[in-house]
Scaffold this active site. Sequence first.
Site, PDB file in Angstrom:
ATOM      1  N   HIS A  28       1.428 -39.718  22.765  1.00  0.00           N
ATOM      2  CA  HIS A  28       0.087 -39.840  22.190  1.00  0.00           C
ATOM      3  C   HIS A  28      -0.333 -41.309  22.268  1.00  0.00           C
ATOM      4  O   HIS A  28       0.390 -42.143  22.841  1.00  0.00           O
ATOM      5  CB  HIS A  28       0.068 -39.332  20.749  1.00  0.00           C
ATOM      6  CG  HIS A  28       1.175 -39.900  19.894  1.00  0.00           C
ATOM      7  ND1 HIS A  28       1.246 -41.229  19.558  1.00  0.00           N
ATOM      8  CD2 HIS A  28       2.272 -39.320  19.346  1.00  0.00           C
ATOM      9  CE1 HIS A  28       2.314 -41.449  18.813  1.00  0.00           C
ATOM     10  NE2 HIS A  28       2.967 -40.303  18.688  1.00  0.00           N
ATOM     11  N   GLN A  80      20.302 -36.503  18.351  1.00  0.00           N
ATOM     12  CA  GLN A  80      19.672 -37.003  17.136  1.00  0.00           C
ATOM     13  C   GLN A  80      18.958 -35.909  16.340  1.00  0.00           C
ATOM     14  O   GLN A  80      18.251 -36.209  15.390  1.00  0.00           O
ATOM     15  CB  GLN A  80      18.731 -38.178  17.438  1.00  0.00           C
ATOM     16  CG  GLN A  80      17.509 -37.858  18.258  1.00  0.00           C
ATOM     17  CD  GLN A  80      16.776 -39.126  18.675  1.00  0.00           C
ATOM     18  OE1 GLN A  80      17.184 -39.809  19.615  1.00  0.00           O
ATOM     19  NE2 GLN A  80      15.691 -39.460  17.983  1.00  0.00           N
ATOM     20  N   GLY A 136       8.917 -38.262  24.813  1.00  0.00           N
ATOM     21  CA  GLY A 136       7.808 -37.474  25.356  1.00  0.00           C
ATOM     22  C   GLY A 136       6.886 -37.000  24.242  1.00  0.00           C
ATOM     23  O   GLY A 136       6.914 -37.526  23.128  1.00  0.00           O
ATOM     24  N   SER A 174       1.717 -39.279  15.357  1.00  0.00           N
ATOM     25  CA  SER A 174       3.076 -38.770  15.521  1.00  0.00           C
ATOM     26  C   SER A 174       3.015 -37.556  16.443  1.00  0.00           C
ATOM     27  O   SER A 174       2.027 -36.800  16.414  1.00  0.00           O
ATOM     28  CB  SER A 174       3.634 -38.338  14.163  1.00  0.00           C
ATOM     29  OG  SER A 174       4.728 -37.463  14.332  1.00  0.00           O
ATOM     30  N   SER A 175       4.076 -37.377  17.223  1.00  0.00           N
ATOM     31  CA  SER A 175       4.134 -36.195  18.097  1.00  0.00           C
ATOM     32  C   SER A 175       4.095 -34.912  17.266  1.00  0.00           C
ATOM     33  O   SER A 175       3.750 -33.849  17.760  1.00  0.00           O
ATOM     34  CB  SER A 175       5.422 -36.203  18.909  1.00  0.00           C
ATOM     35  OG  SER A 175       5.532 -37.411  19.594  1.00  0.00           O
ATOM     36  N   GLN A 216      14.457 -46.824  12.079  1.00  0.00           N
ATOM     37  CA  GLN A 216      14.983 -46.776  13.452  1.00  0.00           C
ATOM     38  C   GLN A 216      14.915 -48.168  14.087  1.00  0.00           C
ATOM     39  O   GLN A 216      15.880 -48.661  14.670  1.00  0.00           O
ATOM     40  CB  GLN A 216      14.170 -45.778  14.261  1.00  0.00           C
ATOM     41  CG  GLN A 216      14.323 -45.911  15.769  1.00  0.00           C
ATOM     42  CD  GLN A 216      13.656 -44.780  16.528  1.00  0.00           C
ATOM     43  OE1 GLN A 216      14.096 -43.661  16.480  1.00  0.00           O
ATOM     44  NE2 GLN A 216      12.591 -45.076  17.252  1.00  0.00           N
ATOM     45  N   GLY A 253      -0.201 -43.672  20.282  1.00  0.00           N
ATOM     46  CA  GLY A 253       0.796 -44.636  19.787  1.00  0.00           C
ATOM     47  C   GLY A 253       1.743 -45.046  20.914  1.00  0.00           C
ATOM     48  O   GLY A 253       2.038 -46.236  21.089  1.00  0.00           O
ATOM     49  N   HIS A 254       2.196 -44.065  21.692  1.00  0.00           N
ATOM     50  CA  HIS A 254       3.073 -44.391  22.836  1.00  0.00           C
ATOM     51  C   HIS A 254       2.296 -45.169  23.895  1.00  0.00           C
ATOM     52  O   HIS A 254       2.842 -46.070  24.545  1.00  0.00           O
ATOM     53  CB  HIS A 254       3.621 -43.108  23.477  1.00  0.00           C
ATOM     54  CG  HIS A 254       4.477 -42.288  22.560  1.00  0.00           C
ATOM     55  ND1 HIS A 254       4.034 -41.127  21.989  1.00  0.00           N
ATOM     56  CD2 HIS A 254       5.752 -42.465  22.138  1.00  0.00           C
ATOM     57  CE1 HIS A 254       5.002 -40.614  21.233  1.00  0.00           C
ATOM     58  NE2 HIS A 254       6.045 -41.406  21.304  1.00  0.00           N
TER      59      HIS A 254
HETATM   60  O1  PAF Z   1      11.563 -42.797  18.615  1.00  0.00           O
HETATM   61  C1  PAF Z   1      11.936 -42.002  19.496  1.00  0.00           C
HETATM   62  O2  PAF Z   1      11.128 -41.390  20.185  1.00  0.00           O
HETATM   63  C2  PAF Z   1      13.424 -41.781  19.719  1.00  0.00           C
HETATM   64  O3  PAF Z   1      14.124 -41.849  18.513  1.00  0.00           O
HETATM   65  C3  PAF Z   1      14.031 -42.748  20.757  1.00  0.00           C
HETATM   66  C4  PAF Z   1      13.977 -44.183  20.278  1.00  0.00           C
HETATM   67  C5  PAF Z   1      13.299 -42.617  22.077  1.00  0.00           C
HETATM   68  C6  PAF Z   1      15.509 -42.379  20.986  1.00  0.00           C
HETATM   69  O4  PAF Z   1      15.651 -41.069  21.418  1.00  0.00           O
END
Ligand code: PAF
Length: 308
Positions: A53, A80, A50, A210-211, A178, A55-56
Amino acid sequence: MTSTGTPRPATPLLVSTPADLRAATTALLDGARTRHGAGRPSLGLVPTMGGLHEGHATLARTAREASDVVVVSVFVNPLQFGDRADLDRYPRTLDDDLRLLGGCGTDIVFAPSVEDMYPGGEPLVRVSAGRMGEVLEGASRPGHFDGMLTVVAKLLNLGLPGTGADYRAYFGEKDAQQLALIRRMVLDLNVPVRIEGVPIVRDADGLALSSRNRFLAADERRAALVLSRVLGALRTRARDGAPLDLPAARAEITAEAGVDLDYLEIVDPSSFAPAGHDGARPGPALAVVAARVGAVRLIDNAFLPPVA
Ligand code: PAF
């Protein structure tokens, strides 16, 4: 209509339980299967936390272009986050996220609660990121990558379409370590999904989206530009076959007031092992940087072409 011939929804369907996700995905894939005849329907999954922005939005639009059915998950994964304050501070903007995803033609938004995702409570069995999860981001955020891989494995399983569907999951290249770890998990554990990396989206001044950028004050935002500037200069030097001079690049970042450099390294893009530098780079390499700007931790990276 999308390029796959699937009608675009006006607003995404919001579901919160794995059972509802499965039912909604199956119904839409069945519809696509009927339209395709013998053809193979495709499902695109975009995992997010969530705070969405542009990028998403690029991830969601890329998935839309290639898929009959697009699912975006929105889940702030406690596993995480090492730091409780960081977890509490993470932006939660579901209404805005739904509006943005509606504009990208997303079919289903899966926004589970912590209980929906972890019905057995804190998971006993987790995915280990191994050695690659202990360097760079992993060294600064112990346990982060184990928690990230654990939730991504669960999301990939929850999204898994019925037999015969083409299944892809989309991740941003900004979180390069990641992405490399997710690719490695899918390879090592035979997860039946294709992982697609989507290029970094930047603001006009070069700052990677970035968020967390929303937490930067105006002067911090200006200072943060040193990261993309230094990466851009390294890329130019790599392209020109000039020595990269990492110490000078690090010094430029350190000299920027308010910027606290965590690391600037050159690594192999798939293993994140240190890659040779200054003329000793036989293959492709990635320059990766992390720094704290005020209270905000930022990461960025740039691909360095191999030395000819
Ligand atoms: O990149 C992220 O937003 C998070 O690390 C992900 C891949 C959704 C896992 O929670």
